[in-house]
Design a protein around this motif. Structure first.
Motif, PDB file in Angstrom:
ATOM      1  N   GLU A  49     -32.740 -53.596   6.423  1.00  0.00           N
ATOM      2  CA  GLU A  49     -33.162 -54.965   6.703  1.00  0.00           C
ATOM      3  C   GLU A  49     -32.687 -55.817   5.534  1.00  0.00           C
ATOM      4  O   GLU A  49     -32.351 -55.279   4.476  1.00  0.00           O
ATOM      5  N   ASP A  50     -32.659 -57.117   5.706  1.00  0.00           N
ATOM      6  CA  ASP A  50     -32.455 -57.974   4.540  1.00  0.00           C
ATOM      7  C   ASP A  50     -33.571 -57.618   3.561  1.00  0.00           C
ATOM      8  O   ASP A  50     -34.745 -57.594   3.940  1.00  0.00           O
ATOM      9  N   SER A  51     -33.200 -57.298   2.345  1.00  0.00           N
ATOM     10  CA  SER A  51     -34.171 -56.763   1.389  1.00  0.00           C
ATOM     11  C   SER A  51     -34.077 -57.489   0.049  1.00  0.00           C
ATOM     12  O   SER A  51     -33.011 -57.962  -0.338  1.00  0.00           O
ATOM     13  N   ASP A  52     -35.213 -57.548  -0.630  1.00  0.00           N
ATOM     14  CA  ASP A  52     -35.262 -58.021  -2.012  1.00  0.00           C
ATOM     15  C   ASP A  52     -35.693 -56.841  -2.860  1.00  0.00           C
ATOM     16  O   ASP A  52     -36.704 -56.194  -2.560  1.00  0.00           O
ATOM     17  N   VAL A  53     -34.905 -56.550  -3.885  1.00  0.00           N
ATOM     18  CA  VAL A  53     -35.207 -55.410  -4.748  1.00  0.00           C
ATOM     19  C   VAL A  53     -35.272 -55.857  -6.200  1.00  0.00           C
ATOM     20  O   VAL A  53     -34.651 -56.829  -6.598  1.00  0.00           O
ATOM     21  N   HIS A  54     -36.079 -55.124  -6.961  1.00  0.00           N
ATOM     22  CA  HIS A  54     -36.064 -55.197  -8.417  1.00  0.00           C
ATOM     23  C   HIS A  54     -35.401 -53.903  -8.863  1.00  0.00           C
ATOM     24  O   HIS A  54     -35.486 -52.888  -8.172  1.00  0.00           O
ATOM     25  N   TYR A  55     -34.768 -53.926 -10.022  1.00  0.00           N
ATOM     26  CA  TYR A  55     -34.145 -52.687 -10.482  1.00  0.00           C
ATOM     27  C   TYR A  55     -33.990 -52.660 -11.995  1.00  0.00           C
ATOM     28  O   TYR A  55     -33.991 -53.697 -12.665  1.00  0.00           O
ATOM     29  N   PHE A  56     -33.910 -51.418 -12.487  1.00  0.00           N
ATOM     30  CA  PHE A  56     -33.621 -51.159 -13.893  1.00  0.00           C
ATOM     31  C   PHE A  56     -32.337 -50.365 -13.972  1.00  0.00           C
ATOM     32  O   PHE A  56     -32.092 -49.473 -13.148  1.00  0.00           O
ATOM     33  N   SER A  57     -31.546 -50.626 -14.998  1.00  0.00           N
ATOM     34  CA  SER A  57     -30.430 -49.744 -15.341  1.00  0.00           C
ATOM     35  C   SER A  57     -31.006 -48.612 -16.190  1.00  0.00           C
ATOM     36  O   SER A  57     -32.112 -48.738 -16.737  1.00  0.00           O
ATOM     37  N   LEU A  58     -30.269 -47.528 -16.318  1.00  0.00           N
ATOM     38  CA  LEU A  58     -30.749 -46.418 -17.148  1.00  0.00           C
ATOM     39  C   LEU A  58     -30.921 -46.838 -18.613  1.00  0.00           C
ATOM     40  O   LEU A  58     -31.953 -46.527 -19.210  1.00  0.00           O
ATOM     41  N   PRO A  59     -29.959 -47.545 -19.225  1.00  0.00           N
ATOM     42  CA  PRO A  59     -30.185 -47.966 -20.620  1.00  0.00           C
ATOM     43  C   PRO A  59     -31.447 -48.827 -20.794  1.00  0.00           C
ATOM     44  O   PRO A  59     -32.200 -48.645 -21.753  1.00  0.00           O
TER      45      PRO A  59
END
Length: 191
Positions: free
Chosen positions: A99-109
């Motif tokens: 679906e059209d989605s909103d995400v938050h995310y972290f990079s590994l560093p």
């Protein structure tokens, strides 16, 4: 916009206001259109995603080009190819927005930086990984020992309300059956 992710962290750890600020300062966000790919086989997973709105799926494509859904990630779920992310190994799966989605995310560093500055987060992600492994084991066991109908009932318990949002073909793929068989099964027995 960050309330849901902070509430998700609060299920396992209590973050002080200053710690919340640190977390949010390294948190990135994106809008992901339906059918967009966040990860392709052969790529290295660079992010761990939190679904704020929408739904993602993780699937494997076999040598005949058939897709096999392994997991769905609706709101308030974390999505990642965990081995690729933490070990920098090439992914063997795809992550796609259903679906059209909103995400938050972290990079590994950024995540590793948070593990040092906010050690509670290391505990949170350890628990998250343990829960994911538990889910994986239960899914594997059920695919080997339960009937299609029992797997469908389990799917409905595990993903309440999701069957109204995604198409029958996707559910059938997750269950390891055809969409026609799922339709017949649903018709024969009002589940």
């Amino acid at each position: 916009m960050s309330e849901l992710i902070l509430a998700n962290f609060a299920t396992q750890v209590t973050l002080a206001p200053a710690e919340q600020e640190q977390v949010l300062s390294l948190l990135q966000s994106a809008s992901v259109p339906k059918r967009s790919l966040l990860l392709r086989p052969g790529e290295i997973e660079r992010h761990i995603y939190f679904v704020n709105k929408g739904c993602l799926r993780l699937f494997h494509t076999d040598i005949d080009g058939k897709e096999h859904n392994l997991c769905f990630y609706p709101e308030n779920w974390w999505a990642c190819d965990i081995v690729s992310f933490f070990k920098a190994k090439k992914a063997t799966v795809t992550i796609q927005a259903m679906e059209d989605s909103d995400v938050h995310y972290f990079s590994l560093p950024n995540l590793e930086e948070l593990f040092i500055s906010v050690p509670k987060l290391e505990r949170f992600f350890r628990i998250l990984t343990q829960n994911g492994f538990d889910m994986f084991q239960r899914r594997l066991t059920s695919s080997m020992s339960l009937t299609a109908e029992q797997r469908y009932v389990e799917f409905r318990k595990h993903y309440p309300g999701l069957e109204q949002r995604i198409n029958q073909k996707q559910i059938a793929s997750y269950l390891g059956i055809t969409a026609a068989f799922l339709s017949m099964m649903r018709k024969d027995r009002i589940l």
